[in-house]
Design a protein around this motif. Structure first.
Motif, PDB file in Angstrom:
ATOM      1  N   ILE A 276      -4.293   0.004  -2.270  1.00 54.46           N
ATOM      2  CA  ILE A 276      -3.907  -1.292  -1.707  1.00 54.46           C
ATOM      3  C   ILE A 276      -3.825  -2.320  -2.828  1.00 54.46           C
TER       4      ILE A 276
ATOM      5  N   PHE B 193       0.836  -1.187   0.000  1.00 55.88           N
ATOM      6  CA  PHE B 193       0.000   0.000   0.000  1.00 55.88           C
ATOM      7  C   PHE B 193       0.873   1.240   0.000  1.00 55.88           C
TER       8      PHE B 193
ATOM      9  N   SER C  91      -5.529   4.146   3.626  1.00 61.24           N
ATOM     10  CA  SER C  91      -4.994   2.782   3.782  1.00 61.24           C
ATOM     11  C   SER C  91      -4.686   2.496   5.244  1.00 61.24           C
TER      12      SER C  91
END
Length: 244
Positions: free
Chosen positions: A81, A40, A47
């Motif tokens: 992600i 990520f 995130s």
């Protein structure tokens, strides 16, 4: 207050605090394990930015907890992600989850078949996230589900029957490459269903009449498929709110 009563009260207070602490530690461990499964962008606040060992997991970005410290919501929308959600992912041990939002990410591989392990799930959004492969039929076992959006993924196969998901209000399956025909069983008994989007797929056969008589239906999208044949005995008179 007698000494014995005071000791009993203190014991119960201590016990409750101890149990709550265990729950928090357990939830934190699962979330950190989940974080470790993916790549990520650490600068993206959507995130896992502040997920760490030293803070309360219920105060982390994109995490919601109930009063007992159980994680009940994850919203990682547009979190940059990437990776695979495996069948043994820590995600499926967060069994108190009510809402899971993962749209607009860059996952690879199939949508796992383990969502039935999240029996309390009400909202599930996996749209526009790069998933490929067969439609996970176990999603139809989520009897508490109210909202489901899998649109804009590259899935294969046919749509499972959702007749056990009586609480469903919204189903988004547009642009998912689904094929096969629809029968009266697919959405039978979904009296709360108000939005159904099946557009831009490869569905074929006739359009079942029962879609037009579901009592709560407000928006029905069926365009850009390969349907053919007549639709018999449909009356729109009682469905003045139906769009699509």
């Amino acid at each position: 207050m007698a000494l014995s009563s005071l000791l009993i009260l203190l014991f119960f207070v201590f016990f409750i605090l101890f149990v709550d602490g265990q729950y928090l530690d357990d939830q934190k461990k699962l979330l950190l394990e989940l974080k470790s499964e993916f790549k990520f962008n650490s600068s993206n606040p959507n995130s896992f930015v502040n997920w760490n060992e030293t803070s309360d997991c219920c105060e982390w970005n994109n995490v919601g907890c109930n009063d007992s410290g159980h994680v009940i919501s994850l919203d990682l929308t547009s979190g940059s992600i990437s990776g695979i959600i495996g069948e043994s992912s820590a995600l499926f041990q967060l069994t108190y989850l009510l809402s899971l939002y993962l749209p607009r990410n860059d996952f690879t591989g199939e949508i796992p078949n383990q969502f039935h392990r999240l029996p309390n799930l009400k909202h599930l959004d996996l749209s526009s996230s790069g998933f490929v492969g067969p439609f996970p039929s176990t999603l139809a076992n989520l009897t508490e589900l109210v909202y489901l959006d899998l649109s804009a993924n590259f899935l294969t196969g046919s749509i499972p029957s959702f007749h056990n998901c009586k609480n469903l209000k919204w189903i988004g399956l547009a642009l998912t490459n689904l094929s096969g025909s629809l029968s009266h069983l697919h959405f039978q008994g979904l009296t709360n269903l108000s939005v159904l989007d099946l557009s831009y797929n490869s569905l074929n056969g006739t359009i079942p009449r029962h879609l037009f008589v579901l009592p709560s239906m407000e928006a029905l999208f069926l365009s850009n498929n390969q349907f053919n044949g007549p639709i018999k005995e449909i009356s729109i008179v009682d469905h003045s709110t139906l769009n699509g």
